[in-house]
Design a protein around this motif. Structure first.
Motif, PDB file in Angstrom:
ATOM      1  N   ARG A 269       0.895  -1.043   0.015  1.00 41.31           N
ATOM      2  CA  ARG A 269       0.098   0.091   0.073  1.00 41.31           C
ATOM      3  C   ARG A 269       0.964   1.349   0.195  1.00 41.31           C
ATOM      4  O   ARG A 269       0.263   2.402  -0.392  1.00 41.31           O
ATOM      5  N   LEU A 270       2.277   1.097   0.216  1.00 40.08           N
ATOM      6  CA  LEU A 270       2.849   2.382   0.515  1.00 40.08           C
ATOM      7  C   LEU A 270       3.964   2.356  -0.607  1.00 40.08           C
ATOM      8  O   LEU A 270       4.554   3.337  -0.983  1.00 40.08           O
ATOM      9  N   LEU A 271       4.358   1.267  -1.287  1.00 40.24           N
ATOM     10  CA  LEU A 271       5.203   1.191  -2.529  1.00 40.24           C
ATOM     11  C   LEU A 271       4.824   0.159  -3.333  1.00 40.24           C
ATOM     12  O   LEU A 271       4.178  -0.842  -3.019  1.00 40.24           O
ATOM     13  N   PRO A 272       5.106   0.726  -4.681  1.00 40.02           N
ATOM     14  CA  PRO A 272       4.703  -0.149  -5.813  1.00 40.02           C
ATOM     15  C   PRO A 272       5.654  -1.517  -5.728  1.00 40.02           C
ATOM     16  O   PRO A 272       6.775  -1.427  -5.176  1.00 40.02           O
ATOM     17  N   PRO A 273       5.456  -2.437  -6.455  1.00 42.90           N
ATOM     18  CA  PRO A 273       6.231  -3.661  -6.422  1.00 42.90           C
ATOM     19  C   PRO A 273       7.590  -3.507  -6.529  1.00 42.90           C
ATOM     20  O   PRO A 273       8.690  -3.891  -6.059  1.00 42.90           O
ATOM     21  N   ALA A 274       8.200  -2.642  -7.451  1.00 43.54           N
ATOM     22  CA  ALA A 274       9.431  -2.409  -8.094  1.00 43.54           C
ATOM     23  C   ALA A 274      10.418  -1.862  -6.506  1.00 43.54           C
ATOM     24  O   ALA A 274      11.479  -2.279  -6.288  1.00 43.54           O
ATOM     25  N   GLN A 275       9.711  -0.686  -5.990  1.00 43.00           N
ATOM     26  CA  GLN A 275      10.472  -0.200  -4.759  1.00 43.00           C
ATOM     27  C   GLN A 275      10.364  -1.091  -3.735  1.00 43.00           C
ATOM     28  O   GLN A 275      11.171  -1.041  -2.885  1.00 43.00           O
ATOM     29  N   LEU A 276       9.336  -1.830  -3.485  1.00 47.56           N
ATOM     30  CA  LEU A 276       9.203  -2.706  -2.393  1.00 47.56           C
ATOM     31  C   LEU A 276      10.171  -3.736  -2.623  1.00 47.56           C
ATOM     32  O   LEU A 276      10.956  -4.199  -1.597  1.00 47.56           O
ATOM     33  N   SER A 277      10.364  -4.530  -3.715  1.00 47.91           N
ATOM     34  CA  SER A 277      11.404  -5.245  -3.885  1.00 47.91           C
ATOM     35  C   SER A 277      12.873  -4.905  -3.430  1.00 47.91           C
ATOM     36  O   SER A 277      13.698  -5.575  -2.785  1.00 47.91           O
ATOM     37  N   THR A 278      13.075  -3.595  -3.800  1.00 42.02           N
ATOM     38  CA  THR A 278      14.351  -2.817  -3.535  1.00 42.02           C
ATOM     39  C   THR A 278      14.291  -2.819  -1.838  1.00 42.02           C
ATOM     40  O   THR A 278      15.447  -3.163  -1.350  1.00 42.02           O
ATOM     41  N   LEU A 279      13.394  -2.225  -1.352  1.00 36.92           N
ATOM     42  CA  LEU A 279      13.548  -2.161   0.029  1.00 36.92           C
ATOM     43  C   LEU A 279      13.945  -3.490   0.690  1.00 36.92           C
ATOM     44  O   LEU A 279      14.580  -3.602   1.809  1.00 36.92           O
ATOM     45  N   LEU A 280      13.417  -4.645   0.280  1.00 38.54           N
ATOM     46  CA  LEU A 280      13.551  -6.117   0.818  1.00 38.54           C
ATOM     47  C   LEU A 280      14.740  -6.706   0.440  1.00 38.54           C
ATOM     48  O   LEU A 280      14.964  -7.869   0.978  1.00 38.54           O
ATOM     49  N   ASN A 281      15.432  -6.205  -0.606  1.00 37.29           N
ATOM     50  CA  ASN A 281      16.642  -6.946  -1.115  1.00 37.29           C
ATOM     51  C   ASN A 281      17.790  -6.826   0.024  1.00 37.29           C
ATOM     52  O   ASN A 281      18.277  -5.592   0.337  1.00 37.29           O
ATOM     53  N   THR A 282      18.331  -7.869   0.316  1.00 36.81           N
ATOM     54  CA  THR A 282      19.266  -8.168   1.206  1.00 36.81           C
ATOM     55  C   THR A 282      20.399  -8.525   0.552  1.00 36.81           C
ATOM     56  O   THR A 282      21.484  -8.949   1.512  1.00 36.81           O
ATOM     57  N   GLY A 283      20.616  -8.482  -0.738  1.00 34.47           N
ATOM     58  CA  GLY A 283      21.833  -8.909  -1.210  1.00 34.47           C
ATOM     59  C   GLY A 283      23.226  -8.121  -1.094  1.00 34.47           C
ATOM     60  O   GLY A 283      24.139  -8.879  -0.743  1.00 34.47           O
ATOM     61  N   THR A 284      22.957  -7.068  -0.648  1.00 33.49           N
ATOM     62  CA  THR A 284      24.271  -6.139  -0.427  1.00 33.49           C
ATOM     63  C   THR A 284      24.721  -6.427   0.900  1.00 33.49           C
ATOM     64  O   THR A 284      25.967  -6.418   1.129  1.00 33.49           O
ATOM     65  N   THR A 285      24.015  -6.734   1.770  1.00 31.12           N
ATOM     66  CA  THR A 285      24.460  -7.353   3.036  1.00 31.12           C
ATOM     67  C   THR A 285      24.272  -8.873   3.439  1.00 31.12           C
ATOM     68  O   THR A 285      24.426  -9.037   4.598  1.00 31.12           O
ATOM     69  N   HIS A 286      24.321  -9.446   2.353  1.00 32.91           N
ATOM     70  CA  HIS A 286      24.292 -10.852   2.396  1.00 32.91           C
ATOM     71  C   HIS A 286      23.118 -11.579   3.450  1.00 32.91           C
ATOM     72  O   HIS A 286      23.524 -12.363   4.219  1.00 32.91           O
ATOM     73  N   GLY A 287      21.952 -10.959   3.196  1.00 35.92           N
ATOM     74  CA  GLY A 287      20.960 -11.621   3.918  1.00 35.92           C
ATOM     75  C   GLY A 287      20.652 -11.065   5.370  1.00 35.92           C
ATOM     76  O   GLY A 287      19.720 -11.180   6.025  1.00 35.92           O
TER      77      GLY A 287
END
Length: 362
Positions: A269-287
């Motif tokens: 409800r606050l972010l569209p799918p692309a931005q929400l996916s970016t928010l939840l992406n933990t790749g940079t911190t290895h999870g």
């Protein structure tokens, strides 16, 4: 943050049970998670504890439980580092609006502010701030009295050499204080104004606020306590200057509001799918960490998302399933919660009912 991660996430100067009977009308039964409240008091050293669990996938179950004196379901309390999820959401919204890019350097928006002692805002991106991979010194770890302005906090951090320069994860409140300044530079309004306009008002979070310089809590509220390290006595620290936390941790909220916020965020409800996916992406911190939010995998295979918050007199943790349909927030009215296994055990009891397939994820 979970176990070892929680130690990194704790705000240093924001210094991150007998079962009650109060319940909301729709509560059908006592959930296993509520049974941990007495342990938070007896084993965790908290004067009082409370939780609110809501599960839209289980006949819209809502459970409120509390234990100990002076804690109620409608209380406003300090939410500490949970502020970071709100700030990150605003930054991702601004990226969606093309008013900034996550690849922007700090220097592009705040020229010259981060410079010296090996720190260089020309080499630090907004993405690095959001994921705690900037390497900037955590200003709340400084031994001196905490600064009461964002710029002073940055000056305190830049007076120290970076904790690392390899882009690895290192939790720092400095990162989110800088993001608050970036939001102000981009929008012309303070981050608190943007959070109210973009999140608090649309979601009708009537118990949530950013107090600025206000030292007291809005009514209704209980009291918050810190334990004196010298003799173990509890001191009332309900009133404090939240400017030492700023965009890293000044939020005031309620159990219901925090559940509603994370449910809305993860529900799209606050972010569209692309931005929400970016928010939840933990790749940079290895999870370890996304952007203002982090995952915790439970023994049954379920991964919950959320954040914790620690500030003088308060510890709070919100966790939710990836779809936002099942949320839990619990809090204690002290910052000196002990017993590192209590929090993960409580989350497991809520999100891993007996008999669930241990490899199932959600």
């Amino acid at each position: 943050m979970p176990t070892l991660r929680a130690l990194r996430a704790t705000l240093v100067v924001l210094t991150l049970f007998g079962l009650g009977t109060a319940s909301l009308p729709s509560e059908p039964h006592l959930t296993p998670a509520a049974a941990y409240l007495p342990r938070l008091v007896a084993g965790g050293g908290a004067p009082a504890a409370a939780l609110l669990a809501q599960d839209a996938s289980s006949a819209h179950r809502t459970t409120y439980r509390s234990t100990g004196p002076g804690i109620r379901s409608a209380d406003r309390f300090r939410a500490g580092s949970i502020t970071k999820t709100f700030v990150a959401t605003v930054v991702l919204q601004l990226a969606r609006e093309r008013r900034l890019q996550l690849s922007d350097t700090v220097d592009r928006h705040l020229p010259g502010l981060v410079r010296g002692h090996g720190n260089d805002g020309r080499r630090i991106t907004l993405r690095a701030l959001l994921t705690h991979t900037s390497g900037l010194y955590n200003y709340t770890a400084a031994p001196d009295a905490p600064p009461v302005s964002a710029v002073a906090a940055i000056h305190t951090a830049v007076a120290h050499r970076p904790t690392n320069t390899d882009g690895s994860y290192s939790y720092s409140n400095t990162d989110y204080v800088l993001l608050g300044l970036v939001v102000q530079r981009v929008t012309g309004h303070g981050y608190a104004t943007e959070i109210r306009r973009r999140i608090i008002d649309p979601l009708r979070l009537t118990g949530t606020s950013l107090p600025g310089a206000r030292t007291d809590l809005p009514a209704p509220h209980g009291h918050g306590y810190s334990r004196d390290p010298a003799d173990g006595t509890l001191r009332d620290v309900t009133a404090l200057d939240p400017r030492t936390a700023g965009a890293a941790g000044e939020l005031i909220s309620t159990l219901a509001d925090l559940n509603r916020f994370y449910s809305a965020l993860l529900g799209g409800r606050l972010l569209p799918p692309a931005q929400l996916s970016t928010l939840l992406n933990t790749g940079t911190t290895h999870g370890i960490y996304g952007m203002g939010i982090y995952p915790q995998e439970l023994p049954c295979g379920t991964t919950v998302w959320g954040h914790n918050g620690r500030i003088a007199g308060s510890y709070v943790r919100t966790a939710a399933t990836r779809d936002g349909r099942h949320t839990l927030t619990f809090r204690v009215n002290t910052d000196s919660l002990t017993g590192a296994t209590l929090e993960p055990a409580l989350l497991e009891a809520e999100f891993c009912p007996a008999g669930r397939n241990r490899h199932r994820t959600s």
